[in-house]
Every structure is written in C-alpha cells, then in structure tokens.
Design a protein around this motif. Structure first.
Motif, PDB file in Angstrom:
ATOM      1  N   ARG A  68      -5.911 -23.224  16.410  1.00 34.41           N
ATOM      2  CA  ARG A  68      -4.940 -24.192  16.921  1.00 34.41           C
ATOM      3  C   ARG A  68      -5.486 -25.617  16.807  1.00 34.41           C
ATOM      4  O   ARG A  68      -4.757 -26.547  16.453  1.00 34.41           O
ATOM      5  CB  ARG A  68      -4.602 -23.866  18.380  1.00 34.41           C
ATOM      6  CG  ARG A  68      -3.716 -22.649  18.545  1.00 34.41           C
ATOM      7  CD  ARG A  68      -2.283 -22.922  18.128  1.00 34.41           C
ATOM      8  NE  ARG A  68      -1.659 -23.878  19.025  1.00 34.41           N
ATOM      9  CZ  ARG A  68      -1.001 -23.541  20.133  1.00 34.41           C
ATOM     10  NH1 ARG A  68      -0.885 -22.251  20.469  1.00 34.41           N
ATOM     11  NH2 ARG A  68      -0.446 -24.456  20.897  1.00 34.41           N
TER      12      ARG A  68
ATOM     13  N   GLU B 214      -5.206 -26.767  13.280  1.00 38.60           N
ATOM     14  CA  GLU B 214      -3.843 -27.161  12.925  1.00 38.60           C
ATOM     15  C   GLU B 214      -3.620 -28.638  13.238  1.00 38.60           C
ATOM     16  O   GLU B 214      -3.029 -29.380  12.445  1.00 38.60           O
ATOM     17  CB  GLU B 214      -2.825 -26.316  13.703  1.00 38.60           C
ATOM     18  CG  GLU B 214      -2.654 -24.897  13.206  1.00 38.60           C
ATOM     19  CD  GLU B 214      -1.576 -24.165  13.971  1.00 38.60           C
ATOM     20  OE1 GLU B 214      -0.494 -24.750  14.179  1.00 38.60           O
ATOM     21  OE2 GLU B 214      -1.809 -23.014  14.394  1.00 38.60           O
TER      22      GLU B 214
ATOM     23  N   ALA C  20      -3.155 -31.763  10.538  1.00 36.66           N
ATOM     24  CA  ALA C  20      -1.983 -32.631  10.610  1.00 36.66           C
ATOM     25  C   ALA C  20      -2.406 -34.087  10.763  1.00 36.66           C
ATOM     26  O   ALA C  20      -1.812 -34.989  10.150  1.00 36.66           O
ATOM     27  CB  ALA C  20      -1.089 -32.212  11.781  1.00 36.66           C
TER      28      ALA C  20
ATOM     29  N   GLU D 232       8.078 -35.948  14.078  1.00 34.64           N
ATOM     30  CA  GLU D 232       6.813 -35.236  13.883  1.00 34.64           C
ATOM     31  C   GLU D 232       5.620 -36.161  14.079  1.00 34.64           C
ATOM     32  O   GLU D 232       4.629 -35.790  14.712  1.00 34.64           O
ATOM     33  CB  GLU D 232       6.788 -34.608  12.485  1.00 34.64           C
ATOM     34  CG  GLU D 232       7.816 -33.496  12.304  1.00 34.64           C
ATOM     35  CD  GLU D 232       7.843 -32.941  10.894  1.00 34.64           C
ATOM     36  OE1 GLU D 232       7.164 -33.533  10.009  1.00 34.64           O
ATOM     37  OE2 GLU D 232       8.534 -31.934  10.658  1.00 34.64           O
TER      38      GLU D 232
ATOM     39  N   SER E 219       4.198 -27.901  12.977  1.00 31.46           N
ATOM     40  CA  SER E 219       4.439 -26.462  13.040  1.00 31.46           C
ATOM     41  C   SER E 219       4.593 -25.941  14.462  1.00 31.46           C
ATOM     42  O   SER E 219       5.048 -24.802  14.663  1.00 31.46           O
ATOM     43  CB  SER E 219       3.289 -25.713  12.360  1.00 31.46           C
ATOM     44  OG  SER E 219       2.053 -26.003  13.005  1.00 31.46           O
ATOM     45  N   ARG E 220       4.228 -26.742  15.467  1.00 28.15           N
ATOM     46  CA  ARG E 220       4.265 -26.285  16.856  1.00 28.15           C
ATOM     47  C   ARG E 220       5.323 -26.997  17.691  1.00 28.15           C
ATOM     48  O   ARG E 220       5.390 -26.778  18.899  1.00 28.15           O
ATOM     49  CB  ARG E 220       2.892 -26.502  17.503  1.00 28.15           C
ATOM     50  CG  ARG E 220       1.778 -25.676  16.899  1.00 28.15           C
ATOM     51  CD  ARG E 220       1.908 -24.224  17.251  1.00 28.15           C
ATOM     52  NE  ARG E 220       0.885 -23.412  16.586  1.00 28.15           N
ATOM     53  CZ  ARG E 220       0.773 -22.090  16.752  1.00 28.15           C
ATOM     54  NH1 ARG E 220       1.623 -21.458  17.536  1.00 28.15           N
ATOM     55  NH2 ARG E 220      -0.163 -21.423  16.108  1.00 28.15           N
TER      56      ARG E 220
END
Length: 216
Positions: A50, A53, A57, A126, A138-139
């Motif tokens: 996580r 990720e 990003a 985003e 993505s979350r």
C-alpha cells in the motif's frame, strides 16, 4: 451536499493526523503481521504494498517537476499513517455493519461524479486526493466508501456531526468496534488506543531515562 462533504473530509483528516504520544502497554504482535484486526491479518507485505502504491503515484505526479524527494520528505510518516488508515477503515466498516449501514456501488459512483465536477476534472480530483490525503488514484473508490460509511453511521446513530455530542456518539461507536475486533498492532508501529480508535506511538520510559542521562 457541500456541508456533508466537509463533514466527511473532516472525518478523513481526523483519521490521518499524527497521534499523540501515549504511554501504553502493547500486546505481542502476531509474527509477520503489521496488525491484526479481528480475524484479519494485515501483513507487513500488504502494508508495504500500500505504501508503494502511494510512492509510485507520487513519483508519477512529480515526474515533470523533479521534486519527488521533497514529497517523500514531507510524508516521512507514510507507513504509520497508512497502517492507521488500513486499520481504521476496518474498524469503521465494523461499526457501520453493527449499525446496519451498507454502501452501494451506485452511491460511490455518485459521490465520485460530484467530486469530479467540483475539482474540474478526473485528473484534478486524483491529484488533489494524492496531495492532501496520500490516497493514490487506485484507492479513491475505497476512500469514498469510507466517507459514505462515516456519513451514514452518523445518520444511523441519530448523531449530528456538527455537535460535540454527535461526534462523541460517532467515536464511541468506533471505540466499541475497536474493542470487539481486539485490534493488535505490531509494536514497531505503536499501539492501538481502543478508546480513541487510533494508532498511538509507544513511549518507552527506560529510553527517555537513558536519553536524559546522556543529555546530563
């Protein structure tokens, strides 16, 4: 909707702010787990995935400005904040489930559509959530589910999020869920304060004594 949205974001911010230092005795962590929430183990690998990720990003978002290092420096507590979020998402979900709250895919998409309009574009939404909340694209849907669960939990409890009494009722529900799930953190990440439903850094008196002796 704007009023409810501000309330939800206030909840999100409260979930992510740094926890105060609290003296507490921690349970032994389960081997290989960053945390155990009820019957679910959050493994060290899951936590790191996580975090990766978010870092990926952030790196993509700063590719043109070449200030990725500055972003990393500003989010030095990302691993602990991410674990806080992962655990509290599960605690909130349990509290919502206990109160009979459910969230549909349609509700998530509806809220996302409103936020895109407010932000001006999908890309702006985003970028904003990554910068403000360390939530990668993505979350976002997962985060929106949490937002809606928080709003609906307030409603189910008959609590007004704009009042201290309402907020106390909300956090008591989360506290009850934390206790029922018996949240257990790996000591390297601190302890879980059942009353406040948040991660707390472990204070080690012997370490402070040694530090004080060195200073003296």
């Amino acid at each position: 909707m704007h009023r409810r949205r501000r309330t939800a974001l206030t909840v999100s911010a409260a979930l992510l702010v740094a926890a105060p230092l609290l003296a507490a005795c921690s349970n032994e962590a389960h081997p290989g787990a960053a945390a155990v929430v009820g019957e679910e183990r959050i493994s060290m690998a899951q936590l790191q995935s996580r975090v990766n990720e978010v870092r990926s990003a952030q790196q993509a978002a700063t590719a043109k400005t070449d200030n990725y290092g500055q972003v990393v420096e500003k989010t030095g507590g990302l691993t602990r904040d991410t674990l806080q979020s992962m655990v509290l998402d599960r605690v909130l979900h349990q509290a919502a489930e206990d109160a009979g709250v459910t969230v549909t895919r349609k509700e998530i998409q509806g809220l996302r559509g409103e936020l895109v309009k407010q932000a001006g574009s999908q890309e702006a939404l985003e970028a904003g959530w990554l910068q403000q909340y360390n939530i990668p694209p993505s979350r976002i849907d997962d985060s929106l589910r949490t937002e809606i669960e928080a709003q609906k939990l307030y409603q189910a409890l008959g609590a007004d999020p704009q009042t201290e009494t309402g907020q106390q009722a909300f956090w008591k529900a989360l506290s009850d869920a934390s206790r029922s799930l018996d949240v257990d953190l790996n000591p390297r990440y601190g302890t879980w304060d059942m009353t406040k439903s948040r991660r707390a850094d472990t204070v080690t008196p012997w370490l402070r004594q040694v530090s004080g002796a060195k200073e003296a």
